[in-house]
Design an enzyme around this catalytic site. Sequence first.
Site, PDB file in Angstrom:
ATOM      1  N   LYS A   1      -8.173   3.888   1.824  1.00 45.16           N
ATOM      2  CA  LYS A   1      -7.418   5.134   1.671  1.00 45.16           C
ATOM      3  C   LYS A   1      -7.696   5.862   0.367  1.00 45.16           C
ATOM      4  O   LYS A   1      -7.930   7.073   0.352  1.00 45.16           O
ATOM      5  CB  LYS A   1      -5.921   4.849   1.805  1.00 45.16           C
ATOM      6  CG  LYS A   1      -5.570   4.545   3.229  1.00 45.16           C
ATOM      7  CD  LYS A   1      -4.273   3.825   3.371  1.00 45.16           C
ATOM      8  CE  LYS A   1      -4.270   3.068   4.677  1.00 45.16           C
ATOM      9  NZ  LYS A   1      -5.231   1.950   4.719  1.00 45.16           N
TER      10      LYS A   1
ATOM     11  N   ASN B   1      -2.409  -1.896  13.247  1.00 42.97           N
ATOM     12  CA  ASN B   1      -3.868  -1.724  13.178  1.00 42.97           C
ATOM     13  C   ASN B   1      -4.331  -0.436  13.866  1.00 42.97           C
ATOM     14  O   ASN B   1      -5.153   0.307  13.333  1.00 42.97           O
ATOM     15  CB  ASN B   1      -4.577  -2.936  13.798  1.00 42.97           C
ATOM     16  CG  ASN B   1      -4.264  -4.218  13.042  1.00 42.97           C
ATOM     17  OD1 ASN B   1      -3.640  -4.169  11.982  1.00 42.97           O
ATOM     18  ND2 ASN B   1      -4.664  -5.351  13.584  1.00 42.97           N
TER      19      ASN B   1
ATOM     20  N   GLN C   1      -7.391  -1.787   4.144  1.00 42.76           N
ATOM     21  CA  GLN C   1      -6.333  -1.094   3.407  1.00 42.76           C
ATOM     22  C   GLN C   1      -6.925  -0.344   2.208  1.00 42.76           C
ATOM     23  O   GLN C   1      -6.341   0.617   1.718  1.00 42.76           O
ATOM     24  CB  GLN C   1      -5.287  -2.107   2.957  1.00 42.76           C
ATOM     25  CG  GLN C   1      -4.107  -1.496   2.254  1.00 42.76           C
ATOM     26  CD  GLN C   1      -2.946  -2.462   2.167  1.00 42.76           C
ATOM     27  OE1 GLN C   1      -2.337  -2.778   3.185  1.00 42.76           O
ATOM     28  NE2 GLN C   1      -2.650  -2.950   0.980  1.00 42.76           N
TER      29      GLN C   1
ATOM     30  N   LYS D   1     -17.337  28.401 -30.349  1.00 42.61           N
ATOM     31  CA  LYS D   1     -17.707  27.837 -29.051  1.00 42.61           C
ATOM     32  C   LYS D   1     -16.903  28.394 -27.886  1.00 42.61           C
ATOM     33  O   LYS D   1     -15.706  28.607 -27.977  1.00 42.61           O
ATOM     34  CB  LYS D   1     -17.523  26.308 -29.065  1.00 42.61           C
ATOM     35  CG  LYS D   1     -18.488  25.548 -29.933  1.00 42.61           C
ATOM     36  CD  LYS D   1     -19.945  25.720 -29.542  1.00 42.61           C
ATOM     37  CE  LYS D   1     -20.309  25.017 -28.264  1.00 42.61           C
ATOM     38  NZ  LYS D   1     -20.172  23.571 -28.365  1.00 42.61           N
TER      39      LYS D   1
ATOM     40  N   TYR E   1      -9.911  -5.776  13.070  1.00 47.83           N
ATOM     41  CA  TYR E   1      -9.255  -5.329  11.832  1.00 47.83           C
ATOM     42  C   TYR E   1      -9.255  -6.425  10.769  1.00 47.83           C
ATOM     43  O   TYR E   1      -9.008  -7.593  11.049  1.00 47.83           O
ATOM     44  CB  TYR E   1      -7.803  -4.907  12.116  1.00 47.83           C
ATOM     45  CG  TYR E   1      -7.074  -4.516  10.841  1.00 47.83           C
ATOM     46  CD1 TYR E   1      -7.222  -3.247  10.307  1.00 47.83           C
ATOM     47  CD2 TYR E   1      -6.293  -5.446  10.144  1.00 47.83           C
ATOM     48  CE1 TYR E   1      -6.604  -2.894   9.107  1.00 47.83           C
ATOM     49  CE2 TYR E   1      -5.671  -5.102   8.954  1.00 47.83           C
ATOM     50  CZ  TYR E   1      -5.832  -3.823   8.439  1.00 47.83           C
ATOM     51  OH  TYR E   1      -5.227  -3.485   7.255  1.00 47.83           O
TER      52      TYR E   1
ATOM     53  N   GLU F   1     -19.063  21.921 -15.888  1.00 51.40           N
ATOM     54  CA  GLU F   1     -19.353  20.572 -16.389  1.00 51.40           C
ATOM     55  C   GLU F   1     -18.514  19.525 -15.667  1.00 51.40           C
ATOM     56  O   GLU F   1     -18.990  18.451 -15.305  1.00 51.40           O
ATOM     57  CB  GLU F   1     -19.086  20.489 -17.893  1.00 51.40           C
ATOM     58  CG  GLU F   1     -20.153  21.176 -18.723  1.00 51.40           C
ATOM     59  CD  GLU F   1     -19.800  21.170 -20.210  1.00 51.40           C
ATOM     60  OE1 GLU F   1     -20.584  20.622 -20.974  1.00 51.40           O
ATOM     61  OE2 GLU F   1     -18.742  21.704 -20.594  1.00 51.40           O
TER      62      GLU F   1
ATOM     63  N   THR G   1     -39.723  27.156 -11.080  1.00 47.36           N
ATOM     64  CA  THR G   1     -40.060  25.836 -10.552  1.00 47.36           C
ATOM     65  C   THR G   1     -40.356  24.987 -11.776  1.00 47.36           C
ATOM     66  O   THR G   1     -40.870  25.505 -12.779  1.00 47.36           O
ATOM     67  CB  THR G   1     -41.290  25.875  -9.616  1.00 47.36           C
ATOM     68  OG1 THR G   1     -42.404  26.372 -10.363  1.00 47.36           O
ATOM     69  CG2 THR G   1     -41.076  26.780  -8.408  1.00 47.36           C
ATOM     70  N   HIS G   2     -39.986  23.726 -11.718  1.00 49.51           N
ATOM     71  CA  HIS G   2     -40.097  22.828 -12.885  1.00 49.51           C
ATOM     72  C   HIS G   2     -39.338  23.392 -14.090  1.00 49.51           C
ATOM     73  O   HIS G   2     -39.678  23.090 -15.229  1.00 49.51           O
ATOM     74  CB  HIS G   2     -41.562  22.577 -13.273  1.00 49.51           C
ATOM     75  CG  HIS G   2     -42.464  22.302 -12.114  1.00 49.51           C
ATOM     76  ND1 HIS G   2     -42.737  21.020 -11.683  1.00 49.51           N
ATOM     77  CD2 HIS G   2     -43.126  23.133 -11.272  1.00 49.51           C
ATOM     78  CE1 HIS G   2     -43.554  21.080 -10.632  1.00 49.51           C
ATOM     79  NE2 HIS G   2     -43.792  22.346 -10.361  1.00 49.51           N
TER      80      HIS G   2
ATOM     81  N   SER H   1     -13.658  24.952 -28.658  1.00 50.78           N
ATOM     82  CA  SER H   1     -13.831  23.708 -29.393  1.00 50.78           C
ATOM     83  C   SER H   1     -12.765  23.624 -30.466  1.00 50.78           C
ATOM     84  O   SER H   1     -12.393  24.639 -31.056  1.00 50.78           O
ATOM     85  CB  SER H   1     -15.218  23.688 -30.033  1.00 50.78           C
ATOM     86  OG  SER H   1     -15.237  22.794 -31.122  1.00 50.78           O
TER      87      SER H   1
ATOM     88  N   ASN I   1     -16.998  27.039 -24.067  1.00 52.00           N
ATOM     89  CA  ASN I   1     -17.675  25.986 -23.301  1.00 52.00           C
ATOM     90  C   ASN I   1     -17.475  26.132 -21.792  1.00 52.00           C
ATOM     91  O   ASN I   1     -16.379  26.456 -21.348  1.00 52.00           O
ATOM     92  CB  ASN I   1     -17.171  24.619 -23.759  1.00 52.00           C
ATOM     93  CG  ASN I   1     -17.532  24.334 -25.202  1.00 52.00           C
ATOM     94  OD1 ASN I   1     -18.563  24.799 -25.682  1.00 52.00           O
ATOM     95  ND2 ASN I   1     -16.680  23.592 -25.888  1.00 52.00           N
TER      96      ASN I   1
ATOM     97  N   SER J   1       0.827  -1.209   0.000  1.00 55.85           N
ATOM     98  CA  SER J   1       0.000   0.000   0.000  1.00 55.85           C
ATOM     99  C   SER J   1       0.863   1.262   0.000  1.00 55.85           C
ATOM    100  O   SER J   1       0.345   2.365  -0.067  1.00 55.85           O
ATOM    101  CB  SER J   1      -0.950   0.022   1.204  1.00 55.85           C
ATOM    102  OG  SER J   1      -0.223  -0.118   2.406  1.00 55.85           O
TER     103      SER J   1
HETATM  104  N1  ARG Z   1      -1.399  -1.210   5.297  1.00 61.30           N
HETATM  105  C1  ARG Z   1      -2.325  -1.638   6.281  1.00 61.30           C
HETATM  106  C2  ARG Z   1      -3.647  -0.884   6.126  1.00 61.30           C
HETATM  107  O1  ARG Z   1      -3.671   0.092   5.483  1.00 61.30           O
HETATM  108  C3  ARG Z   1      -1.792  -1.384   7.655  1.00 61.30           C
HETATM  109  C4  ARG Z   1      -2.338  -2.295   8.700  1.00 61.30           C
HETATM  110  C5  ARG Z   1      -1.926  -3.682   8.415  1.00 61.30           C
HETATM  111  N2  ARG Z   1      -2.152  -4.536   9.513  1.00 61.30           N
HETATM  112  C6  ARG Z   1      -1.974  -5.844   9.366  1.00 61.30           C
HETATM  113  N3  ARG Z   1      -2.110  -6.543  10.411  1.00 61.30           N
HETATM  114  N4  ARG Z   1      -1.663  -6.366   8.224  1.00 61.30           N
HETATM  115  O2  ARG Z   1      -4.683  -1.259   6.620  1.00 61.30           O
END
Ligand code: ARG
Length: 475
Positions: free
Chosen positions: A341, A126, A338, A299, A333, A306, A171-172, A293, A301, A39
Amino acid sequence: MSKPDHPQSEQPGTKSNQKLWGGRFAESTDQLVEAFTESVSFDRRLWRQDIAGSQAHARMLARVGVLTDAEAQAIVGGLDAIHAEIAAGSFQWQQALEDVHMNIESALTARIGDAGKKLHTGRSRNDQVATDLRLYTRDAIDELAGLIESLAAGLLDLAEREADSVMPGFTHLQIAQPVSFGHHMLAWREMILRDRGRLLDARKRANLLPLGSAALAGTVYPIDRHYVAGQLGFDGPTENSLDSVSDRDFAIEFCAAASLLMVHLSRWSEELILWSSPMFGFVKLPDRFCTGSSIMPQKKNPDVPELVRGKTGRVIGDLQALLVLMKGQPLAYNRDNQEDKQPLFDAHDTVAACLRVFGAMLPNLTVERETCRAAASKGFSTATDLADYLVKKGLPFRDAHHAVGAAVGYAVTKACDLADLSLDELRKFSALVEQDVYERLTLDGSLRARNHYGATSPEQVRAAIARAKKQAERL
Ligand code: ARG
C-alpha cells in the site's frame, strides 16, 4: 491428546483475545506484534473503497438469498453512517483492530448488532483488500489522467505562443540546429500523453473485480460476482480466485507507468534548471515558483523542478519495492502483500503533486526570446543548412559535409559565424556557393526549410497545434 499450551485463564475465544479472528487463540497478541502487524495507520486511506465494496457485497448477498433484505438494508445504512463519521473525522480508528477492514466491520456491528456480523459471509479480507486496492488504483489513474490533460493543455498554449520563437536545438547538449520553442513544448506534450495512454491501458487490467475469490478458493455461497462487478463499475469479475487474491501486478503497472511519467518530468526539470540558469537564460521561472538562499542574497533557485527531479527517485523506488515484494511469493495470498500500500500511495501522491505544480508553473514561464535566438545563432547551428544547400546545387552529401566542416573550421579561427563569412571566403570551400546562400544561413530560413509533417518550421508547428487541439477534444 496433549494439553493445549496456554494458561487456564486464557481459554480460546474468551475475553483474552477479542480480535475478530480471536476464536482459536489462547492469549492476547503481544504488543510488539500488534504494532508490527497493524496496517490501519496507513490502509485507513482505503475507507471509501472498503465501504463501497462492502455495500455492494451486502446487496448481492440479499439478492441471492444469503441475507434478508432487512439485514442488507441495515448493513448499507450502517456503512453510510460510518462513511459520514469517517468523512467528518470523528471515527475512532483502533490499532488493536489491525486494519481498515476490521475497524469498519467492528464499528458496523457495534452500530447495527448481529446483521453486522453477517457482512463477512462469503468473503475474506484477502479478496476484500484486493478489491479495495483495485478500486483505489482505478481512481488514482483517473485523477492522474486528468492532471496530465491539464498540463498538456498548458503546454499547447505555450507552444502556440512560442511557435515562431527560435532556440537552439541540442544533441549531446551541444548546439545542433535551430528549432522552434513551440516545437520543443510539443515534444514534452507528446511524452506525457504517452504516459497517460500507459496509465489508461493499465486501468483496463486493474478494473476487474476480485471479490468472491474469498480467501483463495472461492466460496460455498451462491454469489453473483457479475452483479457486484456492475455495482462497483468494474468491467467484470476476475477469472481465477488464486490469482485474484495474490497478484498485485496492477499496482506494479501503475507504478511503472508513474515512474516513466516521472522520468519524463525529470528530464523537463533538468532542462528548466539549465535554461533558467543565467548561463543559458532561456526562460524565467515566476518568482512565486522559486526560492532564495539564506546566505547568498542574489540567488533565485529553481527548487520546484529540482524537487520534481529528486522525487523521481522516490517513485522509481516505489516501483522497485513492489517488484521485489512480489518476486518471492508463492500463490496465493501472503501477508507480504500488506506492504503493497505505502509504495502505491506514495507513487500516486508524488506524481499528482508534481503534475499539479508543473501545471501551475509552466503556463507562467517567461521565454527570453532574444537570448534564445542569440544562443541559436552561436555554434554554427545552420551548418547543416549550408551542406543541404550544396547538395541542392549538385554536390553529393558526403562531399558537402566535408566542405562545410572545413568552412566551420575556418570560421572558428576567425571567431565568427558562417553567415559572417564573405561570399569569396565561402567560395573557397565550394565554388557552388552563390549570393542566395545567405538566406539559408539565417535562423528563420533554416527553421522555415524544415517544413514537413512532424518537423520544426513554424508552419508545421502551427499545423501540429491544430491537430493537437482536435486530439484534445477527443481525450
Ligand atoms: N491488512 C491485510 C493486507 O493489507 C488485509 C488482508 C489480511 N489477510 C489475512 N489473511 N491476514 O494485506
